[in-house]
Design a protein around this motif. Sequence first.
Motif, PDB file in Angstrom:
ATOM      1  N   ALA A 228       0.847  -1.193   0.000  1.00  0.00           N
ATOM      2  CA  ALA A 228       0.000   0.000   0.000  1.00  0.00           C
ATOM      3  C   ALA A 228       0.882   1.243   0.000  1.00  0.00           C
ATOM      4  O   ALA A 228       1.774   1.369   0.847  1.00  0.00           O
ATOM      5  CB  ALA A 228      -0.910   0.007   1.228  1.00  0.00           C
TER       6      ALA A 228
ATOM      7  N   ASN B 233       0.182   4.226   0.870  1.00  0.00           N
ATOM      8  CA  ASN B 233      -0.071   5.089   2.027  1.00  0.00           C
ATOM      9  C   ASN B 233       0.237   4.408   3.357  1.00  0.00           C
ATOM     10  O   ASN B 233       0.068   5.006   4.415  1.00  0.00           O
ATOM     11  CB  ASN B 233      -1.528   5.556   2.022  1.00  0.00           C
ATOM     12  CG  ASN B 233      -1.817   6.481   0.849  1.00  0.00           C
ATOM     13  OD1 ASN B 233      -0.958   7.264   0.459  1.00  0.00           O
ATOM     14  ND2 ASN B 233      -3.000   6.388   0.273  1.00  0.00           N
ATOM     15  N   ASN B 234       0.659   3.148   3.303  1.00  0.00           N
ATOM     16  CA  ASN B 234       1.063   2.423   4.514  1.00  0.00           C
ATOM     17  C   ASN B 234       1.932   1.256   4.073  1.00  0.00           C
ATOM     18  O   ASN B 234       1.426   0.208   3.687  1.00  0.00           O
ATOM     19  CB  ASN B 234      -0.151   1.928   5.296  1.00  0.00           C
ATOM     20  CG  ASN B 234       0.249   1.280   6.624  1.00  0.00           C
ATOM     21  OD1 ASN B 234       1.417   0.978   6.855  1.00  0.00           O
ATOM     22  ND2 ASN B 234      -0.730   1.060   7.490  1.00  0.00           N
TER      23      ASN B 234
ATOM     24  N   TRP C 222      -3.148  -0.080  -6.131  1.00  0.00           N
ATOM     25  CA  TRP C 222      -3.614   0.787  -5.054  1.00  0.00           C
ATOM     26  C   TRP C 222      -3.788   2.216  -5.562  1.00  0.00           C
ATOM     27  O   TRP C 222      -3.050   2.662  -6.453  1.00  0.00           O
ATOM     28  CB  TRP C 222      -2.608   0.834  -3.910  1.00  0.00           C
ATOM     29  CG  TRP C 222      -2.474  -0.400  -3.079  1.00  0.00           C
ATOM     30  CD1 TRP C 222      -1.629  -1.447  -3.294  1.00  0.00           C
ATOM     31  CD2 TRP C 222      -3.174  -0.702  -1.869  1.00  0.00           C
ATOM     32  NE1 TRP C 222      -1.756  -2.376  -2.303  1.00  0.00           N
ATOM     33  CE2 TRP C 222      -2.698  -1.945  -1.411  1.00  0.00           C
ATOM     34  CE3 TRP C 222      -4.155  -0.038  -1.129  1.00  0.00           C
ATOM     35  CZ2 TRP C 222      -3.165  -2.550  -0.244  1.00  0.00           C
ATOM     36  CZ3 TRP C 222      -4.627  -0.631   0.032  1.00  0.00           C
ATOM     37  CH2 TRP C 222      -4.143  -1.866   0.466  1.00  0.00           C
TER      38      TRP C 222
ATOM     39  N   ASP D 270      -5.010  10.046   1.746  1.00  0.00           N
ATOM     40  CA  ASP D 270      -6.153   9.543   2.528  1.00  0.00           C
ATOM     41  C   ASP D 270      -7.090   8.664   1.710  1.00  0.00           C
ATOM     42  O   ASP D 270      -8.278   8.549   2.018  1.00  0.00           O
ATOM     43  CB  ASP D 270      -6.942  10.712   3.141  1.00  0.00           C
ATOM     44  CG  ASP D 270      -6.100  11.568   4.059  1.00  0.00           C
ATOM     45  OD1 ASP D 270      -5.288  10.990   4.800  1.00  0.00           O
ATOM     46  OD2 ASP D 270      -6.230  12.795   4.013  1.00  0.00           O
TER      47      ASP D 270
ATOM     48  N   HIS E  82      -7.638   4.810   0.409  1.00  0.00           N
ATOM     49  CA  HIS E  82      -7.177   3.457   0.719  1.00  0.00           C
ATOM     50  C   HIS E  82      -7.871   2.410  -0.143  1.00  0.00           C
ATOM     51  O   HIS E  82      -8.029   1.258   0.268  1.00  0.00           O
ATOM     52  CB  HIS E  82      -7.410   3.155   2.200  1.00  0.00           C
ATOM     53  CG  HIS E  82      -6.750   4.125   3.124  1.00  0.00           C
ATOM     54  ND1 HIS E  82      -5.406   4.104   3.395  1.00  0.00           N
ATOM     55  CD2 HIS E  82      -7.259   5.182   3.815  1.00  0.00           C
ATOM     56  CE1 HIS E  82      -5.108   5.079   4.231  1.00  0.00           C
ATOM     57  NE2 HIS E  82      -6.207   5.761   4.502  1.00  0.00           N
TER      58      HIS E  82
ATOM     59  N   THR F 269     -10.331  -0.409   1.876  1.00  0.00           N
ATOM     60  CA  THR F 269      -9.517  -1.199   2.804  1.00  0.00           C
ATOM     61  C   THR F 269      -9.380  -0.581   4.191  1.00  0.00           C
ATOM     62  O   THR F 269      -8.684  -1.132   5.035  1.00  0.00           O
ATOM     63  CB  THR F 269      -8.099  -1.407   2.227  1.00  0.00           C
ATOM     64  OG1 THR F 269      -7.416  -0.146   2.161  1.00  0.00           O
ATOM     65  CG2 THR F 269      -8.164  -2.032   0.845  1.00  0.00           C
ATOM     66  N   GLU F 270     -10.029   0.556   4.422  1.00  0.00           N
ATOM     67  CA  GLU F 270      -9.951   1.200   5.731  1.00  0.00           C
ATOM     68  C   GLU F 270     -11.333   1.697   6.147  1.00  0.00           C
ATOM     69  O   GLU F 270     -12.256   1.787   5.325  1.00  0.00           O
ATOM     70  CB  GLU F 270      -8.975   2.389   5.699  1.00  0.00           C
ATOM     71  CG  GLU F 270      -7.523   2.008   5.497  1.00  0.00           C
ATOM     72  CD  GLU F 270      -6.897   1.380   6.732  1.00  0.00           C
ATOM     73  OE1 GLU F 270      -7.522   1.437   7.811  1.00  0.00           O
ATOM     74  OE2 GLU F 270      -5.793   0.827   6.611  1.00  0.00           O
TER      75      GLU F 270
ATOM     76  N   LYS G 117     -14.477  -0.991   5.454  1.00  0.00           N
ATOM     77  CA  LYS G 117     -13.332  -1.852   5.176  1.00  0.00           C
ATOM     78  C   LYS G 117     -13.804  -3.199   4.609  1.00  0.00           C
ATOM     79  O   LYS G 117     -14.653  -3.876   5.186  1.00  0.00           O
ATOM     80  CB  LYS G 117     -12.521  -2.075   6.443  1.00  0.00           C
ATOM     81  CG  LYS G 117     -11.256  -2.902   6.242  1.00  0.00           C
ATOM     82  CD  LYS G 117     -10.477  -2.996   7.543  1.00  0.00           C
ATOM     83  CE  LYS G 117      -9.190  -3.789   7.353  1.00  0.00           C
ATOM     84  NZ  LYS G 117      -8.392  -3.851   8.600  1.00  0.00           N
TER      85      LYS G 117
END
Length: 476
Positions: free
Chosen positions: A232, A234-235, A278, A283, A285, A301-302, A306
């Motif tokens: 991901a 963003n993470n 992705w 912000d 996800h 996914t968040e 989710k």
Amino acid sequence: PLQAQWCKTEPDKISIYTENGILRIWNFMDDVVHVYKDVNHSSVNVLRWSSNVLGAALVLAAGHADSSISFVDVTQKRVKRLKCQDKSNGGHEGGVNDFKWDPLSTSYGIAAFGSGTLSLIDYEKMEQIKTFEKSPGGIKCVEWNKSSPGTFFTVSGTHASMRMWNVSQHVPLQIFKLGYYGFRSISMLPNGSQLLVGGAEGDVGVFDVSKKKWVHQFEVGHSETIFACEFAPNNKNILATGSFDGVIKLWDVTTFRCIATMKPQGGGTLGIIYSLAWSSLPDDHRIACSTSQGYVHIFETEGKSKGALVLQRKNHKGLVYCVGWSPHRDLLASGGEDGYCVLYHPQPDESASPSWMGKGLKEPVVKIHHPGAIFGCDFSTLHPHLLSTTCLDWGVRLFDVQDPANYQKLKEFRHHSAKAFSVKFSPLVPGLLASSSDDCRVAVWRVEEEKKVVVLEGHTNKTRALSWHYEIPFIL
């Protein structure tokens, strides 16, 4: 070989059944092979060595697809056959899925059939001496409990229940509900109260029969080949994997645990998942996947949603092999076997296409035709409007999609001598592009100079996945 089984009591022997219908017993210490052709009346589903209790003859049981069982006396080198499909022997159907010798007996064994029936077999008398209540969903495997004489367990490949039996009764003693899916294997642990259970979804756990609960369960992985994996943006601790089993899984690489599984609500499958992409927007996800059913699916996914399927689009005819997400705006590209690279704004309201999609669009998508199936597509992270594709015609193409409706084909690179498969822009070096191919090579290009930099050779099979190092330039 279709079947192979080590002999635990005489570990220098191994039985091997091959697709030509021949059974071989190989003593690898003496390098001696005995061949048995008397078992070729029907294909063999399972091989099981006897436990050789109290010095009894060493016997190999071979369960057949026609529901018969061949017993090979290794000492006498002779074969006996029990026709369990005959009415006099129970009239069993569905083939022999498993056969397990009673570890406390010199002659008894349990045969499990695909139809869900069970039979207690006496090898010395060559007869069925008892049948048991039919189990729904068939029986996948059997396991005896050596600590409790006459007690055994069965599981189904399609039903999530385990049955405990005793040869003194024709009905189960207990039925344990273990989950939602079927099973592939069970094995009794030495303590006699716990079973190691292998699930049809790839999960493994230890079930305590006396406590009637799981005492340990390992993470459920994919049950089939993994075709795609992407971190991901963003993470970086979250890894997504997509598989032939039609499921997307999210993994926390700091704990090696699966934190989410994404698939259609209410069951079913997404089809084979070929690629993942992705969204890199702040912000955001969401994750997209391309599938064998012709769809591109997008999941959240968040947050509260989710795992929810937020969008699915079918812009292709046939398989969709690849999907890419622009790192700078909400623009998706997908490529399929229909020879089109499709660009679109991935939002539920198709009428709300942004101005940068271009003017004069008759539909909210842009289709770029190629002369063959498209297997790879990738957006550049350093040049916001560059998109590259790979094609069945061996070509690697470069497009400017700043104005998708009025895209421009910039260049076409040709060095591969077979289908071009994956393509990846370097995240650190501007204009550096790598492509893989069925010609077993990887080509690296400088897109501004319109020439290849280097061809990487050494693979002995088709090259597929590509990934650049995100911190060290020129590492591929």
